[in-house]
Design an enzyme around this catalytic site. Sequence first.
Site, PDB file in Angstrom:
ATOM      1  N   ASP A 132       0.849  -1.192   0.000  1.00 25.62           N
ATOM      2  CA  ASP A 132       0.000   0.000   0.000  1.00 25.62           C
ATOM      3  C   ASP A 132       0.879   1.235   0.000  1.00 25.62           C
ATOM      4  OD1 ASP A 132      -2.428  -1.415   0.084  1.00 25.62           O
ATOM      5  OD2 ASP A 132      -2.296  -1.629   2.257  1.00 25.62           O
ATOM      6  N   ASP A 166      -7.179  -1.337  -4.406  1.00 23.07           N
ATOM      7  CA  ASP A 166      -8.220  -1.000  -3.434  1.00 23.07           C
ATOM      8  C   ASP A 166      -9.151   0.067  -4.000  1.00 23.07           C
ATOM      9  OD1 ASP A 166      -7.039  -2.718  -1.559  1.00 23.07           O
ATOM     10  OD2 ASP A 166      -5.801  -1.116  -0.727  1.00 23.07           O
TER      11      ASP A 166
END
Length: 201
Positions: A132, A166
């Site tokens: 991420d 995401d």
Amino acid sequence: MKAAYTKPFLTAIFIILFDQIIKTWVRAHMFMGEEIRFLGSHGMLHYTENNGMAFGMEWGGDAGKLALTLFRIFAVCGIVYCLIYLIKHKYHRGLIMNVALILAGAVGNIIDSTFYGIMYNYAPLFHGRVVDMFYFPLLRGTFPAWVPAWGNEAFEFFRPVFNLADASICVGVIMILIFQKHYFKHEVPEVNSPNSEMVEE
């Protein structure tokens, strides 16, 4: 391959590739926890990795990690089947493209959790960590003292660190929820009645 199949699957492939390019770049050029700011203190790249679900959530340790990865793989198979079904039965193009976004996001994170452990020599198959990097703490402050449970505690919006996969899933889901009546509308057949038309003898 029919033209109807080309656009959604090419869109998914493009997002998957771009997601992996960003993750590879972050791993190669940043150290864990490093930040590169592009919107001052409100938007930055922040390199982190997680063992669990989207936005850094975790569940169930190593067994939960394995179960989650396998579930994702089965879910992707279901999404592919759903996407083909929607295209074949000529559903709304917006719905088809949003399902393609969800597919791309799911595959993007599956690649991390399935193969990254082996690729980067830190975990066995299906136990890789998801990379991420996007962090947008748009609003920071402290709850007023009178707020129950959270009085005088610091708050931050938007706290989770996420990746392109995401974001792709969230955009697809949100767009389907917003436009569901438009995507799934159907024509109600008109019922003939003596008052609605002339009846010839």
